[in-house]
Write a protein that holds these residues in place. Structure first.
Motif, PDB file in Angstrom:
ATOM      1  N   ILE A  80       0.846  -1.205   0.000  1.00  0.00           N
ATOM      2  CA  ILE A  80       0.000   0.000   0.000  1.00  0.00           C
ATOM      3  C   ILE A  80       0.874   1.244   0.000  1.00  0.00           C
ATOM      4  O   ILE A  80       0.577   2.238  -0.680  1.00  0.00           O
ATOM      5  CB  ILE A  80      -0.951  -0.009   1.218  1.00  0.00           C
ATOM      6  N   GLY A  81       1.984   1.179   0.736  1.00  0.00           N
ATOM      7  CA  GLY A  81       2.914   2.297   0.771  1.00  0.00           C
ATOM      8  C   GLY A  81       3.476   2.614  -0.605  1.00  0.00           C
ATOM      9  O   GLY A  81       3.620   3.786  -0.975  1.00  0.00           O
TER      10      GLY A  81
ATOM     11  N   VAL B  69     -10.521   5.682   4.710  1.00  0.00           N
ATOM     12  CA  VAL B  69     -10.599   4.311   4.180  1.00  0.00           C
ATOM     13  C   VAL B  69     -10.494   3.304   5.314  1.00  0.00           C
ATOM     14  O   VAL B  69     -11.179   2.271   5.324  1.00  0.00           O
ATOM     15  CB  VAL B  69      -9.497   4.080   3.124  1.00  0.00           C
ATOM     16  N   ASN B  70      -9.640   3.604   6.278  1.00  0.00           N
ATOM     17  CA  ASN B  70      -9.446   2.685   7.402  1.00  0.00           C
ATOM     18  C   ASN B  70     -10.712   2.541   8.233  1.00  0.00           C
ATOM     19  O   ASN B  70     -10.975   1.463   8.796  1.00  0.00           O
ATOM     20  CB  ASN B  70      -8.290   3.184   8.265  1.00  0.00           C
TER      21      ASN B  70
ATOM     22  N   LYS C 241     -13.221  -5.772   9.923  1.00  0.00           N
ATOM     23  CA  LYS C 241     -12.258  -6.187  10.949  1.00  0.00           C
ATOM     24  C   LYS C 241     -10.859  -6.420  10.379  1.00  0.00           C
ATOM     25  O   LYS C 241     -10.125  -7.291  10.829  1.00  0.00           O
ATOM     26  CB  LYS C 241     -12.759  -7.447  11.677  1.00  0.00           C
ATOM     27  N   LYS C 242     -10.492  -5.632   9.343  1.00  0.00           N
ATOM     28  CA  LYS C 242      -9.140  -5.712   8.789  1.00  0.00           C
ATOM     29  C   LYS C 242      -8.544  -4.313   8.614  1.00  0.00           C
ATOM     30  O   LYS C 242      -8.024  -3.965   7.555  1.00  0.00           O
ATOM     31  CB  LYS C 242      -9.161  -6.434   7.441  1.00  0.00           C
ATOM     32  N   PRO C 243      -8.624  -3.500   9.662  1.00  0.00           N
ATOM     33  CA  PRO C 243      -8.099  -2.130   9.514  1.00  0.00           C
ATOM     34  C   PRO C 243      -6.567  -2.114   9.533  1.00  0.00           C
ATOM     35  O   PRO C 243      -5.920  -3.040  10.036  1.00  0.00           O
ATOM     36  CB  PRO C 243      -8.667  -1.415  10.739  1.00  0.00           C
ATOM     37  N   LEU C 244      -6.034  -1.055   8.977  1.00  0.00           N
ATOM     38  CA  LEU C 244      -4.594  -0.832   9.074  1.00  0.00           C
ATOM     39  C   LEU C 244      -4.266  -0.412  10.504  1.00  0.00           C
ATOM     40  O   LEU C 244      -4.948   0.422  11.097  1.00  0.00           O
ATOM     41  CB  LEU C 244      -4.154   0.263   8.106  1.00  0.00           C
TER      42      LEU C 244
ATOM     43  N   THR D 127       1.955   4.195   9.852  1.00  0.00           N
ATOM     44  CA  THR D 127       3.235   4.898   9.983  1.00  0.00           C
ATOM     45  C   THR D 127       4.177   4.538   8.844  1.00  0.00           C
ATOM     46  O   THR D 127       4.858   5.411   8.282  1.00  0.00           O
ATOM     47  CB  THR D 127       3.890   4.569  11.335  1.00  0.00           C
ATOM     48  N   ILE D 128       4.239   3.278   8.484  1.00  0.00           N
ATOM     49  CA  ILE D 128       5.095   2.852   7.376  1.00  0.00           C
ATOM     50  C   ILE D 128       4.653   3.529   6.077  1.00  0.00           C
ATOM     51  O   ILE D 128       5.476   4.048   5.307  1.00  0.00           O
ATOM     52  CB  ILE D 128       5.067   1.313   7.241  1.00  0.00           C
TER      53      ILE D 128
END
Length: 638
Positions: A8-9, A51-52, A59-62, A68-69
């Motif tokens: 994603i980064g 989005v988060n 139940k799959k949030p960042l 931070t990455i």
């Protein structure tokens, strides 16, 4: 460090690079990438947090660590895509060829001293060669971009650039513990993104934050509407005070504007009061100096690299050296431990970003290799070390401290190493060969310090601590981000230049900074520039006065003048933000006087909201301009 966060980064890194490159080069309206906390990164982080909130339903949030990455990768991408690298690298390689003519005689003075592997054109050939002309005037879409001719010089320059970046990383690792844990510097620039990532829902539901957000949103929103409907009134955020100074001796005052930046007020509210006071006090003091000098008939000229008079700029140049020495002096016990660890006399810190042994020897070796690279490019070895030791250990370290302690979102100095050399010996003694390579180096590194990556490393370390991200992971994150950003931004910058024509793009990187030092070094190369020994006097005055400020600060806790405030007072960051600094200081004094630390901490969210609001509006209008080509409101820091 999860694979998901890296992937994603990389996506957001590429998106950041495209937005910054297009907005700054093509639209030329909003510089959203060159700040030490770029507006574009805050805008995209806001989008990620929204989005988060959606991902939480599945139940799959960042996690804060993953955010931070991604944030660090966007931060690196923004800096490299803007003034931190690409807006300087590509134009500097070709500008001297395009703008050479019979009048400036650059072909005769500089071309013979440019190595073939440094540029994509032939130094033995004439000005305005086809590859350069296509870059500046544009190729039609049917014509292929000459990627091959750019590949070799770009890769060779990348070796030097990566060595400089690695030296910054090593220096950041060495200084991290001293600045973060020893001196407990406030790191104002990380407070907003840290709040957004660690307290996402609480941050977005805070009413006080949204009240702060509304202030710049209303002002810049109305100013944006005024660009579409000119009959509407405009809220001025830039007042030129020089227009009112039309009589002697007030005409001696250089660039003097009131810029209203709500983001600036928000950042500076987070600073220690003594430092805030020193920033605006010394800036105004230097303006008074200019008036006094003019009243006594002293001939005043603008400094070449700052919107200030030379006698003022050289005072702060002297201050830079003393302040840098002061920072290393206060860190001396820690630096001794680092050295003992590097030679195996003490155990390594188990949780440091990388082992001190690697950081210490890496810093030393990288500087040696920088010197060797520079020597191969045609510069005398001693001059290469002179150039880069000043750049890394004076300019860069003061810039890093000005963000970590001073909250300056715009890092800019007032001198180059050549200015320092010229205090003691005529620049013409260096010869045309050295001056040619210096023109490249000063344009690429030492002139425009905005986007300097050392501050990004230190801020990244601080944010990682805030979300409890394992420090050892950061080295890989930064490495992936740097290499990916350099590749993507390099391709984008060439595409934009060859398709649009660099001569039609933002003038500063293509017609200003990239040729400034060939223009300035020309009289030195011809041996016609005199030695200005009287500037050495101002340099010494600035250095001695800074020693006095430093001693007083070390001995008396109540001493109100900070040496960093004096050193930075002619930098572009203070010239732009002196008024927001003054406003923040007044507001902070009133709030502390009315309600003490309790009210100060409570009001903090309002000021973070002002930063968030101004940066969000900047990104919104930048995207609007990208898609519509319509004008956008003026933002004070652009």
């Amino acid at each position: 460090m999860s694979l998901r966060s890296i992937l994603i980064g990389l996506i957001f890194l590429a998106l950041t690079s495209f937005i910054v490159s297009w907005a700054e080069l093509v639209t030329k309206e909003i510089m959203i990438g060159f700040l030490q906390l770029p507006a574009v990164v805050i805008g995209l982080l806001f989008f990620l947090i929204l989005v988060n909130k959606f991902l939480k339903r599945f139940k799959k949030p960042l996690t804060p660590q993953e955010l931070t990455i991604i944030f660090i990768m966007m931060l690196v991408s923004s800096m490299i895509s803007s003034r931190g690298l690409m807006e300087d690298l590509m134009p500097t390689m070709v500008g001297v060829n395009y703008f050479a003519d019979p009048v400036n005689k650059w072909e005769k003075l500089f071309f013979p001293h440019i190595k073939k592997w440094l540029v994509p054109w032939d130094p033995s050939g004439p000005p305005k060669q086809e590859i350069v002309k296509g870059y500046y005037e544009g190729y039609f879409y049917g014509e292929p971009i000459p990627w091959g001719k750019w590949l070799t010089p770009t890769l060779i320059w990348s070796i030097l650039i990566l060595l400089v970046f690695f030296s910054f990383f090593c220096l950041a690792v060495i200084m991290r513990k001293q600045w973060v844990e020893g001196e407990k510097l406030p790191f104002p620039l990380v407070q907003l993104p840290l709040e957004m990532m660690s307290e996402g829902d609480a941050f977005l539901s805070n009413r006080l934050m949204w009240f702060g957000f509304a202030v710049p949103a209303i002002v810049f929103g109305l100013n944006g509407l005024q660009k579409v409907f000119p009959s509407l009134p405009e809220i001025k955020v830039d007042i030129n005070l020089n227009q009112y100074m039309t009589t002697h001796p007030w005409t001696g005052v250089t660039f003097f504007h009131i810029f209203t930046s709500f983001a600036g007020i928000g950042f500076f509210y987070l600073l220690p009061s003594q430092l805030l006071f020193s920033f605006w006090f010394f800036y105004l003091l230097f303006k008074i100096e200019e008036v006094i000098a003019t009243s006594f008939g002293i001939e005043i000229v603008n400094a070449p690299h700052a919107a200030a008079q030379q006698f003022v700029a050289y005072q702060t140049t002297g201050a830079f050296f003393v302040v840098a020495g002061y920072f290393f002096y206060t860190a001396l016990p820690h630096l001794k431990r680092v050295f003992r660890t590097a030679i195996g006399r003490e155990k390594e810190e188990p949780d440091e970003v990388m082992p001190y042994r690697v950081a210490f020897w890496g810093l030393l070796i990288s500087i040696i290799l920088i010197g060797i690279w520079s020597n191969m490019a045609g510069m005398a070895l001693w001059l290469a070390f002179f150039e880069f030791i000043i750049y890394i250990f004076v300019e860069a370290i003061v810039m890093a401290r000005s963000t970590a302690e001073g909250g300056l979102i715009m890092t800019e100095g007032c001198f180059t190493p050549l200015d320092v050399y010229s205090l003691f010996s005529p620049a013409s003694t260096l010869g045309a060969k050295n001056l040619t390579v210096l023109a490249f180096f000063d344009a690429l590194f030492t002139r425009d310090l905005r986007g300097i990556l050392l501050t990004g490393f230190l801020d990244g370390f601080k944010i990682a601590d805030g979300v409890k991200l394992r420090r050892r992971n950061l080295a890989w994150v930064f490495l992936i981000a740097i290499l990916s950003s350099m590749a993507i931004a390099g391709v984008l910058h060439l595409l934009i230049a060859y398709r649009k024509g660099a001569i039609t793009l933002y003038t500063f990187p293509f017609q200003g900074n990239n040729i400034q030092f060939f223009r300035e070094n020309k009289p030195f190369a011809e041996g016609t520039a005199p030695l200005n020994l009287h500037f050495l006097t101002f340099f010494i005055i600035g250095a001695v006065f800074t020693v006095f400020l430093t001693i007083m600060r070390m001995r008396f806790w109540w001493w109100p003048f900070h040496p960093l405030g004096y050193a930075m007072s002619t930098s572009w960051g203070i010239i732009v933000f002196w008024f927001p600094i003054l406003v923040a200081w007044i507001l902070k004094m009133v709030i502390l006087g009315a309600g003490g630390m309790r009210l100060y901490r409570r009001a903090r969210m309002f000021f973070l909201g002002m930063i968030f609001g101004e940066f969000t509006m900047a990104v919104t209008f930048a995207l609007y301009s990208c898609f519509t080509n319509n004008p956008v409101p003026f933002f004070p820091w652009t």
